[in-house]
Design a protein around this motif. Structure first.
Motif, PDB file in Angstrom:
ATOM      1  N   THR A   1      -1.225  10.687   2.722  1.00 32.89           N
ATOM      2  CA  THR A   1      -0.860   9.560   3.455  1.00 32.89           C
ATOM      3  C   THR A   1      -2.194   9.152   3.906  1.00 32.89           C
ATOM      4  O   THR A   1      -3.454   9.498   3.810  1.00 32.89           O
ATOM      5  CB  THR A   1      -0.052   9.937   4.655  1.00 32.89           C
ATOM      6  OG1 THR A   1      -0.826  10.944   5.494  1.00 32.89           O
ATOM      7  CG2 THR A   1       1.301  10.646   4.342  1.00 32.89           C
ATOM      8  N   PHE A   2      -2.231   7.784   4.517  1.00 37.06           N
ATOM      9  CA  PHE A   2      -3.189   6.886   4.963  1.00 37.06           C
ATOM     10  C   PHE A   2      -3.353   6.552   6.632  1.00 37.06           C
ATOM     11  O   PHE A   2      -2.149   6.438   6.924  1.00 37.06           O
ATOM     12  CB  PHE A   2      -3.844   5.958   3.900  1.00 37.06           C
ATOM     13  CG  PHE A   2      -2.657   4.836   3.777  1.00 37.06           C
ATOM     14  CD1 PHE A   2      -1.669   5.085   2.800  1.00 37.06           C
ATOM     15  CD2 PHE A   2      -2.771   3.777   4.320  1.00 37.06           C
ATOM     16  CE1 PHE A   2      -0.643   4.120   2.689  1.00 37.06           C
ATOM     17  CE2 PHE A   2      -1.736   2.982   4.331  1.00 37.06           C
ATOM     18  CZ  PHE A   2      -0.636   3.030   3.451  1.00 37.06           C
ATOM     19  N   GLY A   3      -4.448   6.278   6.862  1.00 38.07           N
ATOM     20  CA  GLY A   3      -4.676   5.560   8.341  1.00 38.07           C
ATOM     21  C   GLY A   3      -4.769   4.334   8.476  1.00 38.07           C
ATOM     22  O   GLY A   3      -5.207   3.668   7.434  1.00 38.07           O
ATOM     23  N   ARG A   4      -4.589   3.804   9.640  1.00 40.73           N
ATOM     24  CA  ARG A   4      -4.916   2.566   9.842  1.00 40.73           C
ATOM     25  C   ARG A   4      -6.379   2.094   9.494  1.00 40.73           C
ATOM     26  O   ARG A   4      -6.622   0.894   8.849  1.00 40.73           O
ATOM     27  CB  ARG A   4      -4.842   1.978  11.404  1.00 40.73           C
ATOM     28  CG  ARG A   4      -3.232   2.022  11.608  1.00 40.73           C
ATOM     29  CD  ARG A   4      -3.120   1.321  12.991  1.00 40.73           C
ATOM     30  NE  ARG A   4      -3.164  -0.156  13.042  1.00 40.73           N
ATOM     31  CZ  ARG A   4      -2.671  -0.852  14.002  1.00 40.73           C
ATOM     32  NH1 ARG A   4      -1.944  -0.436  14.855  1.00 40.73           N
ATOM     33  NH2 ARG A   4      -3.093  -2.100  13.916  1.00 40.73           N
TER      34      ARG A   4
ATOM     35  N   ALA B   1       0.829  -1.146   0.131  1.00 41.43           N
ATOM     36  CA  ALA B   1       0.133  -0.041  -0.055  1.00 41.43           C
ATOM     37  C   ALA B   1       0.857   1.139   0.034  1.00 41.43           C
ATOM     38  O   ALA B   1       1.971   1.314   0.717  1.00 41.43           O
ATOM     39  CB  ALA B   1      -0.899  -0.001   1.084  1.00 41.43           C
TER      40      ALA B   1
ATOM     41  N   GLU C   1      -8.222   3.350   7.216  1.00 40.37           N
ATOM     42  CA  GLU C   1      -8.160   3.175   5.836  1.00 40.37           C
ATOM     43  C   GLU C   1      -7.912   1.981   5.313  1.00 40.37           C
ATOM     44  O   GLU C   1      -8.230   1.147   4.388  1.00 40.37           O
ATOM     45  CB  GLU C   1      -7.640   4.372   4.875  1.00 40.37           C
ATOM     46  CG  GLU C   1      -8.555   5.587   5.161  1.00 40.37           C
ATOM     47  CD  GLU C   1      -7.833   6.924   4.955  1.00 40.37           C
ATOM     48  OE1 GLU C   1      -8.364   7.727   4.167  1.00 40.37           O
ATOM     49  OE2 GLU C   1      -6.559   7.094   5.205  1.00 40.37           O
ATOM     50  N   LEU C   2      -6.787   1.512   5.814  1.00 37.15           N
ATOM     51  CA  LEU C   2      -5.915   0.336   5.383  1.00 37.15           C
ATOM     52  C   LEU C   2      -6.923  -0.692   5.680  1.00 37.15           C
ATOM     53  O   LEU C   2      -6.995  -1.819   4.820  1.00 37.15           O
ATOM     54  CB  LEU C   2      -4.631   0.220   6.057  1.00 37.15           C
ATOM     55  CG  LEU C   2      -3.770  -1.310   6.005  1.00 37.15           C
ATOM     56  CD1 LEU C   2      -3.477  -1.176   4.312  1.00 37.15           C
ATOM     57  CD2 LEU C   2      -2.500  -1.148   6.768  1.00 37.15           C
ATOM     58  N   THR C   3      -7.648  -1.003   6.848  1.00 35.73           N
ATOM     59  CA  THR C   3      -8.479  -1.971   7.067  1.00 35.73           C
ATOM     60  C   THR C   3      -9.670  -1.909   6.117  1.00 35.73           C
ATOM     61  O   THR C   3      -9.909  -3.014   5.716  1.00 35.73           O
ATOM     62  CB  THR C   3      -9.301  -1.591   8.643  1.00 35.73           C
ATOM     63  OG1 THR C   3      -8.120  -1.590   9.475  1.00 35.73           O
ATOM     64  CG2 THR C   3     -10.269  -2.652   8.735  1.00 35.73           C
TER      65      THR C   3
ATOM     66  N   ILE D   1      -8.419  -3.841   2.916  1.00 39.16           N
ATOM     67  CA  ILE D   1      -8.341  -5.307   3.042  1.00 39.16           C
ATOM     68  C   ILE D   1      -9.464  -5.618   2.654  1.00 39.16           C
ATOM     69  O   ILE D   1      -9.689  -6.949   2.235  1.00 39.16           O
ATOM     70  CB  ILE D   1      -7.462  -5.305   4.490  1.00 39.16           C
ATOM     71  CG1 ILE D   1      -6.132  -4.839   4.608  1.00 39.16           C
ATOM     72  CG2 ILE D   1      -7.666  -6.856   4.645  1.00 39.16           C
ATOM     73  CD1 ILE D   1      -5.330  -4.795   6.006  1.00 39.16           C
ATOM     74  N   ASP D   2     -10.600  -5.168   3.379  1.00 36.73           N
ATOM     75  CA  ASP D   2     -11.970  -5.806   3.325  1.00 36.73           C
ATOM     76  C   ASP D   2     -12.320  -5.741   1.847  1.00 36.73           C
ATOM     77  O   ASP D   2     -12.807  -6.955   1.533  1.00 36.73           O
ATOM     78  CB  ASP D   2     -12.846  -4.684   4.091  1.00 36.73           C
ATOM     79  CG  ASP D   2     -13.042  -5.013   5.667  1.00 36.73           C
ATOM     80  OD1 ASP D   2     -12.272  -6.014   6.232  1.00 36.73           O
ATOM     81  OD2 ASP D   2     -13.351  -4.156   6.335  1.00 36.73           O
TER      82      ASP D   2
END
Lengths: 237, 237, 237, 237, 237, 237
Positions: free
Chosen positions: A207-210, A201, A212-214, A217-218
């Protein structure tokens, strides 16, 4: 909201046609929307030098784009040499495919998977992994049918999807208009059982936060499930 | 349990010495345990052709390893050309550093960050990013002091740490003995505020699950916080 | 008269720090004023093809400069290939070091001496020879200690100094401001006993006469004696 | 004592035939014994980029060997790229010729001197310099005759000879059997007035002392005088 | 007698599908039996440097083969560089297509025709010329429709066929089993009106006489007529 | 009508001087008017890998041009790599010479024919074939004299001539002024008995008809006969 009118979790239409070339031990043409990649798997009974007499097999990949696969013509890599981007992509494809292979069961031989992009519209490395796995599966089937390999060295499906944050919104399976505008661009390689092989990623602008990363992944888990289903259908069809 | 006797969340000692070369606009020698990287930032008033007359600045990076930085001597890249691995790493460093820069504020100039590994013991790309940012910060300070840049183009700290699953256990800041055995290898680039710039997690042997990825991210957040503190200390010291 | 205020026969301060990298069999960081070169010696039990089964050893050298070792940044040789100048220098270093080695006593193995310029201020090839010899000496010591080599293959010290005619005046150990203005530029490689290994004198602007060459040789003899003393001190210290 | 039966100070027969190719502005075929080099000088009204609008001219040289100029066939450099040795030699030839040229008088143009070895028997770089100067002289004559250059930019003859210590004895103008056995190998480039342009002396096996260097210089002075006489004869003839 | 059971003057089935890629200004997939070539024509408003401000257009071609287009996998040219054979073929294709173009009428722009062999079974260079002309025709149609070109620069059809002497018998349109055994191998490029553009006949084993050359030309004329008919059908279809 | 005043079927003066270099097993300098090519044949007891243990010999050729063989200086191929044109020519020379050799009779060894153009005035590839055959003949004579080859592997003379349509008129043996203006350019390689080895005819501007091709073949037959006579005279002389 998406240029194509798709839902945030909606994949492009997937088509996988197998047996498209006469010479390769395994082959398919994968179409993820307007991204078309020809994948072939070639069996080579010689392994690279570092594996000689190890009893271990090897799977490697090479990636290329026809010069006019893209909107404007690119220079031919045969003339200027492989770019860093190309080398990075083919290293990724090779790593991804090897993660689904038992190299002891494969035996001391090499399978080279060539992924050549005929037409590009975003997500070419992911389509290469998903289609490359089908070509690999077919080549291994041939080895097993011939009795050259006894127990199946393929441990699971391997497929990949891109996700990204487009116009502030996490979406799956970016096409080129989305990809070129996305704030964050991610590629997920997973197995048929949903285990992760590779997560990449990258913030292109913001930048991105946790959280958004979650969400990414979904989305990826849903997308990969569809790709694996398409792989199964192509192999059965 | 770890070859070095460290706790799973324990970083190697970090040292950042600034101003180590006479000519570069910014420089530091970063030591993360036995991994030593010399980072220099060079200001170039010319931008690459694709940015001419755009008003935008550019930050790029190049990465190299001295031939005997490693346990056994490697061939010199000046003789055989840059490997795919080298190109992949320097593309990552460049992307990482650009994510912490306001390219409008920087103005139409380029800063080239060179990261040369003097001694390697795992984590050279992460040390390059963390040290490269310090060199970049110093070069930008020089531009601001000279009045060539008016508002600070550096938007936040950028630092990176590797994590991985070693002997089944998620650990932070892998050294070479761990890195060469790790089942999963991940690199995290983050900002001083804890936002993510780049996540790269790769299964080297066993695949990994979402829970394991979550633990790796937790470890990375702790590690990056320490690195950012070391950056601050080095710049103030 | 000299930009640095030195006397015509005055060398720059010489520092040689040994054991500076963890992996190499021999290493030192040599500083001749602001010229800093990291020298490592790597033992390789395989010789080049032309020496296979000859019973003779080989010593070779490679030379590089970090991109920002110089006042303005140079392109990285790993990207553009080694220049003619680089190849010429590393051939000189290799020849120079071999002249002080008994290749029969060394036995059929190779020692590769890498000289990487961390910071440049004139005289980098001479510093590489002088420092490279120290790294070589240390690597050979290790071979002897391990009993892999029985009689000492090092026949004498090897060191090198540049001389030149600056502003009409013969001077020793040119720094960059002198080197770039010198009418004649010469490099002398000599043994600890004052025998000559290599003399290279080149008219950059004005030609030179025999009497001037004589004065340059006088200066070089004094300079090399100081360098040999520094080598001894570094090895004893 | 010498394989050819020559005296220690005896040169091989020198022949210089001018005007040997139809297209070049200046050309000669120089034969120093069995070493035959075809030298051409080509005028190019464009200078290299670093001299644009400087008002200064440039003289450069390129060197090559036909694959079967040597006893056993060498690989063609067009296929494998120029070796370090080739680059070193052509840099030397260029420096040597430039030392005899007033670049202001030449005006902002370039003369490229190509030296191609048709048959090799030792001393090819020296023959290239001596013959290359004749080709250069002829090309400059043409520029002057055409009125493109007003005052003669050639300041003096330039010629070169090899000397060496063969079987313990200093000798001049080594042929291949001597060259391959010589303990010390030296090349001297001098002007018609006996001033020195370049001295390169290198111990191939045994080191050498100051007295030996003195003898080599004496021999070189005699040899260059003969070469300069041959240049004059060829130009007048 | 022929491995495929064809008559000596019998062509393989010809299929030309146009408009097969989304981005190129002209494209087709040509199938001559089992030889499949993807041809694209790309319009570039910039001409090569030697035509700048000449008012003349340019048509050039590049040729490639996917690594597994052939019976056993070939190394990828992007990795090892273009072979002499590849360069020879693409030079032929370019010359052939230019022979059917009025470069004044085309105007100062370039059309690049890429011919990429997807599957090979002999005759790939001829299929590339025949299919490449269709792609070129389509791209020119687009220029004319847009009003960028006023009078048609295409002066005639261009098509090519291979002939050879197989088992002592002249035959047309060799497939791979014939091609690899043929005593003489010839390629004929002709216009729609039957004028000759290029004749290449080469003895692979036995030499050939004038009478045999005459028979090969007869066969080629028949084959090219069929190919031209297929071009017309594809463009009308 | 021809710039040289020659008749349409009139060849340029042909001179073939043998034994021109000291080292090569066979050599000649061929002059076709102002086109001068130095041809050497080198015997190598090792064959290329694909022929190891086959009992078959190999003949191959390499072609080069000195940078100032042409009217204006060309870049040196040793610096920029071999052009596609060079590779095409040397492949042609090799094929042509092999067509006159019985590779079983030659035995498992290789002969490399180097053709280096000293001065160019059109027709360099044809002169290379004609002269290359003489060098090959001489090298084979040497093998036979030494008893290394028992029955003559040379089956016939091989010679080549260019023809073309200049100012609408078919002519033989084009020189550069004709070659650069010719509407059609053809090269014919034939044996001493008049059998054809290679026919290459190419429309440079206007296409050509069968009748014109017939006239070109007639001219070529006459020209090759003269070249074969010159080969015989040179070998006898």
């Amino acid at each position: 909201m998406r240029p194509s009118g798709r839902q945030t979790n909606e994949m492009r239409p997937i088509q996988i046609e197998t047996g498209v070339t006469r010479h390769a031990e395994g082959s398919c043409l994968i179409k993820c929307g307007d991204t078309h990649v020809l994948c072939t798997a070639s069996i080579d009974e010689r392994v690279p030098p570092f594996l000689k007499n190890s009893g271990l097999g090897w799977v490697t990949a090479e990636y290329g784009m026809l010069p006019r696969a893209t909107h404007s013509r690119m220079n031919r890599e045969a003339k200027r040499g492989q770019s860093g981007r190309t080398q990075e992509i083919q290293r990724l494809i090779g790593r991804a495919l090897r993660a689904g292979v038992d190299r002891v069961a494969l035996g001391e031989r090499q399978i080279v998977v060539d992924c050549d992009v005929i037409q590009a519209d975003g997500g070419t490395r992911c389509a290469s992994i998903t289609g490359g796995w089908v070509a690999l599966r077919l080549a291994v089937n041939k080895l097993m049918k011939a009795g050259d390999v006894l127990s199946d060295p393929i441990t699971d499906h391997v497929a990949a999807v891109s996700c990204g944050i487009y116009a502030g919104q996490p979406v799956v399976d970016l096409d080129y208009p989305e990809d070129s505008e996305a704030g964050t661009d991610a590629n997920f390689v997973m197995t048929g059982r949903g285990r992760m092989i590779e997560v990449q990623a990258s913030a292109e602008g913001a930048t991105f936060g946790r959280d958004e990363l979650t969400t990414l992944i979904d989305l990826a888990e849903g997308g990969v499930a569809e790709l694996v289903a398409a792989q199964k259908a192509a192999l059965e069809g």
